[in-house]
Enzyme design. Structure first.
Site: not given
Ligand code: SF4
Length: 344
Positions: A84, A102, A109, A113, A116, A161-162, A193, A216-218, A292, A335
């Site tokens: 995407e 983006c 990934c 997380c 996500c 993805g990371e 990111s 990304s802290l969160h 979201n 994402c």
């Molecule tokens: S937030 Fe980013 S790093 Fe975390 S699972 Fe989703 S795509 Fe991967």
């Protein structure tokens, strides 16, 4: 292919050096989708090039258009994996007029997380630099068809993805975007990111690029962060902070932190005070992003008043913070959500 790689190809094909620059421009500036589209090369030369190289193509499977103009694209790759990307069109006086894309850096990934949709599906493979760039070139071609007066000018590696786990291909794509003969996008307009891959943050710092790094802290404590970000078990907050301070020291650039506010999880004033204490030694800005809801709808966004209270604690503690302007919430632009629906 980089300019150097194209030059080598032209030497192999016994073609003059200026052909390399021409081919580079056709691919990386004009965004052609087939070698056939090159109008100033002979048929023989195009055939020779096609025998030695190919242009990566994306196949649009579906798209969603938000009320605010945000467009989310789902592309099929040549091996039928899906990725995407999301086009955010900023208009009007409040935010400077620009098109930001983006992009994805991996199929799926591995980081898992909890909030996500991409993480829910697991990791499949890294994208090539060509597959990353094709997202930008393809969307630019759509913008040309629509007669948009702006092309994509800002890139955020914040899709599927990371990016720091696909380090070489991501860097190659960034260098190509920055090429004068190509898109000529300033490195300062590119954001990577990361969920916090500490050794790669250090590697990136040592390269001393003008890139914007967003972490990304969160969550403000290891106990909470590990619940939603498995990466925290490998690289806990203390280690992450050391890497962030190193990054700022090496690059002299301000870091960005991302903090998804989740109702009744990480959104109290007490959390905000702990977060302020964590951030006080790091030259940074933190974006607060009301979450979201994912396809699982497990996480809900807090009420407006709680978000404002959280922000107030941070700013009154001397932390640079803001609430991120929400884009494309009606089309679930976070994402992995569109791919999740199609793959299901
Ligand atoms: S937030 Fe980013 S790093 Fe975390 S699972 Fe989703 S795509 Fe991967």
């Amino acid at each position: 292919m980089s300019l150097e790689e194209i030059k080598e190809l032209m030497i192999e094909l016994n073609e003059p050096a200026f052909r390399a620059k021409q081919l580079f421009e056709w691919v990386h500036k004009k965004g052609i989708e087939s070698i056939e589209d090159i109008s100033n090369f002979s048929k023989e030369l195009k055939e020779k090039i096609a025998q030695n190289a190919k242009i990566t193509c994306l196949n649009l499977k579906t798209k969603q258009v938000s009320e605010d103009g945000t467009i989310k694209y789902l592309f099929a790759l040549e091996d039928n994996n899906y990725i995407e990307c999301v086009l955010m069109r900023y208009r009007g006086t409040k935010s400077k007029k620009r098109n930001t894309l983006c992009v994805s850096s991996q199929v799926g990934c591995a980081m898992g997380c909890g909030f996500c949709a991409t993480g829910l599906g697991g990791f499949k493979r890294n994208l090539t630099a060509g597959e990353i760039l094709s997202q930008i070139y393809t969307v630019n071609n759509y913008l040309k068809i629509e007669n948009d007066d702006l092309m994509v000018g800002n890139i955020v590696y914040m899709g599927m993805g990371e990016p720091l786990l696909n380090f070489e291909n991501v860097l190659k794509s960034i260098r190509l975007l920055n090429e004068l003969l190509g898109q000529n996008i300033s490195i300062r307009r590119i954001t990577i990111s990361t969920c916090g891959i500490v050794p790669k943050i250090v590697d990136l710092a040592d390269l001393n690029l003008d890139i914007v790094l967003a972490v990304s802290l969160h969550a403000p404590t290891d106990q909470l962060r590990s619940q939603i970000m498995p990466v925290n078990q490998q690289y806990p907050l203390k280690v992450l902070k050391e890497a962030c301070i190193y990054y700022v020291k090496k690059t002299r650039r301000r870091l960005t932190f991302e903090y998804a506010l989740v109702n009744n999880f990480n959104d109290t004033k007490e959390h905000a005070y702990v977060l302020a204490d964590y951030l006080k030694d790091i030259f940074s800005h933190i974006n607060l992003i009301p979450v979201n809801p994912t396809v699982t709808e497990k996480f809900q966004r807090p009420q407006r008043v709680k978000i404002q209270d959280f922000l107030e604690v941070l700013t009154s503690s001397g932390i640079e913070a803001s609430i991120r302007e929400e884009r494309g919430t009606d089309i679930a632009a976070a994402c992995g959500q569109l791919r999740g629906k199609v793959v299901e």
